[in-house]
Design a protein around this motif. Structure first.
Motif, short mmCIF file in Angstrom:
data_model
loop_
_atom_site.label_atom_id
_atom_site.label_comp_id
_atom_site.label_asym_id
_atom_site.label_seq_id
_atom_site.Cartn_x
_atom_site.Cartn_y
_atom_site.Cartn_z
N LEU A 110 3.37 -2.42 12.58
CA LEU A 110 4.51 -1.89 11.83
C LEU A 110 4.11 -0.63 11.06
O LEU A 110 4.83 0.37 11.06
N LEU A 111 2.93 -0.68 10.44
CA LEU A 111 2.46 0.47 9.68
C LEU A 111 2.27 1.68 10.59
O LEU A 111 2.70 2.80 10.26
N LEU A 147 8.48 -6.24 -2.70
CA LEU A 147 8.56 -5.79 -1.32
C LEU A 147 7.21 -5.76 -0.62
O LEU A 147 7.11 -5.36 0.53
N THR A 148 6.15 -6.16 -1.34
CA THR A 148 4.83 -5.95 -0.76
C THR A 148 4.20 -7.22 -0.17
O THR A 148 3.08 -7.19 0.29
N GLU A 179 5.63 -5.90 4.54
CA GLU A 179 6.54 -5.94 5.69
C GLU A 179 7.96 -5.48 5.32
O GLU A 179 8.56 -4.68 6.03
N ALA A 180 8.47 -5.98 4.18
CA ALA A 180 9.84 -5.66 3.79
C ALA A 180 10.00 -4.17 3.56
O ALA A 180 10.95 -3.53 4.05
N LEU A 181 9.04 -3.59 2.83
CA LEU A 181 9.14 -2.16 2.53
C LEU A 181 8.98 -1.32 3.79
O LEU A 181 9.70 -0.34 4.00
N LEU A 182 8.05 -1.72 4.64
CA LEU A 182 7.82 -0.95 5.87
C LEU A 182 9.08 -0.92 6.73
O LEU A 182 9.42 0.11 7.31
N LEU A 195 1.40 3.24 3.11
CA LEU A 195 -0.01 2.83 3.12
C LEU A 195 -0.31 1.92 1.93
O LEU A 195 -1.04 0.93 2.05
N ILE A 196 0.27 2.28 0.77
CA ILE A 196 0.02 1.47 -0.42
C ILE A 196 0.67 0.10 -0.26
O ILE A 196 0.06 -0.93 -0.57
N ALA A 197 1.90 0.09 0.28
CA ALA A 197 2.60 -1.18 0.46
C ALA A 197 1.81 -2.09 1.41
O ALA A 197 1.71 -3.29 1.21
N TYR A 198 1.25 -1.48 2.43
CA TYR A 198 0.48 -2.25 3.41
C TYR A 198 -0.83 -2.75 2.80
O TYR A 198 -1.33 -3.81 3.15
#
Lengths: 403, 98
Positions: free
Chosen positions: A7-8, A85-86, A91-94, A226-229
């Protein structure tokens, strides 16, 4: 390595794809006038603009991490993604970001196919707003900020969009009028060569400003993902490879040249002469720089179009093709909602399928849509070779109404 | 919100008119002086003789226009590095972004 890595990767590739469309969509803003007047050969013009966009993208060392905060609430003020979201490697944010990017790209490609200069920032923001509404509801959108400064969808997107073309048209109109008064007695050939350099210089300034503004937006979106992941933690800097890739993507897009849009802006709206070209680009440069200096967000596209329209109004005897202007206006008004609709639709589809598979499905839809529009564009290609052909009053290049 | 907006828009308009219309007009003056100084076919009115004084005046116009471009580049570059160009002391100076 976990499934969300896919996903990223999709988000990063799609974001660079958006940056690329941003490049060719906006080549016209700086270079349409120089190409139309013959001050620069078409290929040279796009090369100059590409290099300046590349340089511009590297010039901004300031972090543009909070770019999405202008319109949606998926980040905290620090730039870190909202913790809700993290989960699960963000996943949610992506998915929100991916769906939003797809909305932006689809709209950019459609308007390019129709040869309409619509705002890439509006397409990006529209897509993000749509996917955020689909995911978090209307309260996930930053409509007006807290009222203490110009913020939110209204303050940073809608109001400037209404005002900036008017300001630019006014400045360019006054500039054109003055120039023609001043050089009325100067011989035609002397005038053309004299203004050639003024035109090239002012257009270059617009390209440079564009590179610093627009490439940053994609850098911010990628770093946020990238940060969310979880593979980047610093909210005060952007990974170098992100900066490099974004700079290269926007420059490559610019070099490709959105000939369809260049044609509309350079030939379709008004017939431009060298002095008008200089007046238009100077007005654009001044309005863009003054606005960014004052922290007033606006779209390069709206300013450039307004300026070109203004030079048509300011030159005695020049004609403005209002039918072309009308089509542009319609495109501007629907950019935000249309990109939003696509963004929302993509999020729903992605969410329905679920997880990584959802991301893959919407990426596949994007590829299919892009291929379709590219094939359609080949039916009536506009290239460096025919970009300056006489404008006939049909919307050239003619695209079947069924698109 | 609207009040803030119109304040900002007003400033952009003034700066736009001074720099975005004023500088091109100055450049146009340069072109005109240069044409008049060249004489002959450069002007559409009955031709005059070459005039070095007018050419010098033209050069002054072009130099000021070029300085405006340098100022523009400075604004772009400075904002990228977290600085801004301040006009508080009439002459542009670089300061940290407030």
């Amino acid at each position: 390595m976990n499934p969300e890595t896919v996903l990223l990767v999709l988000v990063v590739v799609t974001a660079l794809g958006f940056d690329f469309t941003n490049g060719f969509h906006d080549t016209a803003n700086a270079m349409a006038t120089s190409i139309a007047t013959g001050a620069l050969k078409p290929k040279v013009a796009v090369a100059v603009s590409a290099v300046l966009n590349l340089v511009g993208a590297f010039l901004s060392v300031e972090v543009a991490l909070t770019v999405t905060n202008a319109v949606v609430k998926i980040q905290a003020d620090s730039g870190a993604p909202k913790s809700a979201l993290t989960d699960n490697h963000g996943e949610a944010l992506l998915l929100i970001v991916l769906a939003g990017l797809v909305g932006g790209i689809v709209w950019n490609l459609l308007t390019w196919l129709l040869g309409l200069p619509s705002s890439s920032s509006h397409a990006l923001f529209g897509g993000l707003i749509g996917s955020t509404i689909a995911s978090l509801g209307f309260s996930g959108v930053n409509w007006t900020g807290d009222g203490t400064k110009l913020d939110g969808v209204v303050g940073k997107v809608i109001l400037p969009a209404v005002m900036s073309p008017v300001l630019a048209a006014l400045v360019a109109g006054v500039g054109t009028w003055l120039i023609y008064k001043i050089v009325a007695q100067v011989g035609e050939r002397f005038k053309e060569t004299g203004f050639r350099w003024g035109q090239i210089t002012s257009a270059s300034l617009v390209s440079l400003a564009h590179g610093t503004n627009d490439a940053q937006k994609t850098m911010g979106v990628i770093t946020l993902s990238l940060i969310a992941y979880g593979s980047w933690t610093d909210t005060t800097s952007i990974p170098f490879w992100v900066k490099l890739c974004c700079a290269l993507a926007i420059a490559a897009g610019t070099y490709l040249g959105g000939w369809r849009i260049i044609r509309t802006l350079g030939k379709g709206l008004v017939e431009i002469s060298s002095p008008q070209g200089m007046a238009a680009e100077s007005a654009s440069a001044a309005v863009i720089l003054a606005s960014s200096h004052l922290g007033f967000a606006l779209s390069t596209t709206h300013v450039a179009t307004g300026s070109i329209l203004g030079t048509g109004l300011g030159r005695p005897g020049a004609t403005v093709r209002w039918s072309v202007a009308g089509r542009m206006l319609v495109a501007w008004c629907i950019t935000l909602p249309a990109a939003g609709l696509v963004g929302a639709l993509m999020w729903w589809i992605g969410d329905l399928v679920g997880g990584v598979a959802g991301g893959i499905v919407i990426a596949a839809i994007l590829v299919a849509a892009a291929v379709f529009m590219f094939v359609r564009s080949r039916l009536a290609p506009v290239t460096a070779g025919n970009v300056n052909d006489e404008w006939e009053d049909a919307p050239a290049p003619s695209v079947p109404a069924s698109v | 919100m609207l009040e803030l907006f119109f304040q900002a828009a007003w400033k952009v308009l003034v700066a736009g008119l001074v720099l975005g219309a004023g500088i091109p007009a100055l450049f146009a003056l340069g072109v005109r002086f240069s044409a008049a100084g060249t004489g002959g076919a450069a002007m559409t009115v009955p031709s005059s003789k070459p005039n070095p004084a007018l050419k010098a005046l033209a050069a002054v116009c072009f130099v000021i226009a070029a300085l405006a471009v340098v100022l523009g580049i400075t604004v772009v570059v400075a904002s990228g590095f977290g600085k801004m160009v301040s006009f508080d002391h009439v002459f542009p100076t670089l300061v940290d972004k407030g």
